[in-house]
Design an enzyme around this catalytic site. Structure first.
Site, PDB file in Angstrom:
ATOM      1  N   HIS A   8      44.908  47.193  40.990  1.00  8.75           N
ATOM      2  CA  HIS A   8      45.117  48.627  40.791  1.00  8.75           C
ATOM      3  C   HIS A   8      44.181  49.449  41.677  1.00  8.75           C
ATOM      4  CE1 HIS A   8      41.366  49.118  38.534  1.00  8.75           C
ATOM      5  NE2 HIS A   8      41.667  47.985  37.910  1.00  8.75           N
ATOM      6  N   ARG A  59      46.191  51.855  34.296  1.00  9.38           N
ATOM      7  CA  ARG A  59      45.829  51.870  35.716  1.00  9.38           C
ATOM      8  C   ARG A  59      46.656  50.892  36.541  1.00  9.38           C
ATOM      9  NH1 ARG A  59      41.860  49.592  32.521  1.00  9.38           N
ATOM     10  NH2 ARG A  59      40.804  47.678  33.201  1.00  9.38           N
ATOM     11  N   GLU A  86      43.040  43.059  32.484  1.00  9.47           N
ATOM     12  CA  GLU A  86      41.709  42.757  33.007  1.00  9.47           C
ATOM     13  C   GLU A  86      40.963  41.855  32.030  1.00  9.47           C
ATOM     14  OE1 GLU A  86      39.630  41.993  35.027  1.00  9.47           O
ATOM     15  OE2 GLU A  86      38.919  43.838  35.980  1.00  9.47           O
ATOM     16  N   HIS A  88      38.340  40.952  29.381  1.00 11.51           N
ATOM     17  CA  HIS A  88      37.726  41.749  28.318  1.00 11.51           C
ATOM     18  C   HIS A  88      36.210  41.587  28.416  1.00 11.51           C
ATOM     19  CE1 HIS A  88      36.694  43.422  24.477  1.00 11.51           C
ATOM     20  NE2 HIS A  88      37.958  43.547  24.085  1.00 11.51           N
TER      21      HIS A  88
END
Length: 227
Positions: A8, A59, A86, A88
């Site tokens: 992103h 995103r 993503e 964590h």
């Protein structure tokens, strides 16, 4: 066969140097521009897609949408999955990276960020920002929703989706775009490139830059380059 990854564009928290993880933040103005530029670059280089995979975080979804729109491919089907989220970052999410390094030391933060198998401090399930309270994950068993991950656990989360969805799509001849996150893409790169646990610590994937893999019939990497 080809596969295109894109991390992103820069997020508002990337710009502020904060740990983000599963917290849902928007793209910054720079991030929006990066995604648009990536879409135009893909169009200029003749890249067309049959299917796109992304996470359930804004995103990445926004980046995917912009890339497809700027390359005149907004009609391409998108599959969104939590498995491409993503990594964590547990209790680190929302913290300033510089201040965290000052508190815990540069080396500890480097290990938390880059080590393959060291977990961050786990987030309490009752925390107001716990993923257990987010309806995006309400369909998942409680023991599947993470409270903090290392790259090893992230790979274990991402890999079933690669094997069940992404790899079969590529092998069927579909042209695939994966719009995701730094660590979910690092996990996939580790798998398809055969990167060692040690060497993966040094792999960085920049925001908003299309990464192209040329693959053989066994999905082994023949060539890898950024547009």
């Amino acid at each position: 066969m080809e596969l295109v990854f894109i991390r992103h564009g820069q997020s508002e928290w990337n710009a502020k140097n904060l740990f983000t993880g599963w917290r849902d933040v928007k793209l910054s103005e720079q991030g929006l521009a990066e995604a648009a530029a990536a879409g135009k670059k893909l169009k200029e280089n003749g890249y067309e897609f049959d299917i796109a995979f992304t996470s359930v975080l804004t995103r990445a979804i926004k980046t995917c949408n912009i890339v497809l729109e700027e390359s005149d491919q907004l009609f391409v089907p998108q599959i969104k999955t939590w498995r491409l989220n993503e990594r964590h970052y547990g209790q680190l999410q929302g913290l300033d990276k510089k201040q965290t390094a000052e508190k815990y030391g540069d080396e500890q933060v480097r290990i938390w960020r880059r080590s393959y198998d060291t977990l961050p401090p786990l987030l309490d399930k009752d925390d107001e920002f716990s993923a257990h309270k987010d309806r995006r994950y309400a369909h998942l068993p409680a023991d599947v929703v993470p409270d903090g991950e290392n790259l090893k656990v992230t790979l274990e989360r991402v890999l079933p989706f690669w094997e069940d969805q992404i790899a079969p799509a590529i092998l069927s001849g579909k042209r695939v775009l994966v719009a995701a996150h730094g660590n979910s893409l690092r996990a996939l790169a580790k798998h398809i490139e055969g990167i060692s646990d040690e060497d993966i610590m040094g792999l960085e994937i920049p925001t908003g830059q299309p990464l192209v893999y040329k693959l053989d019939d066994n999905l082994k990497v023949l060539e890898k380059f950024y547009l």
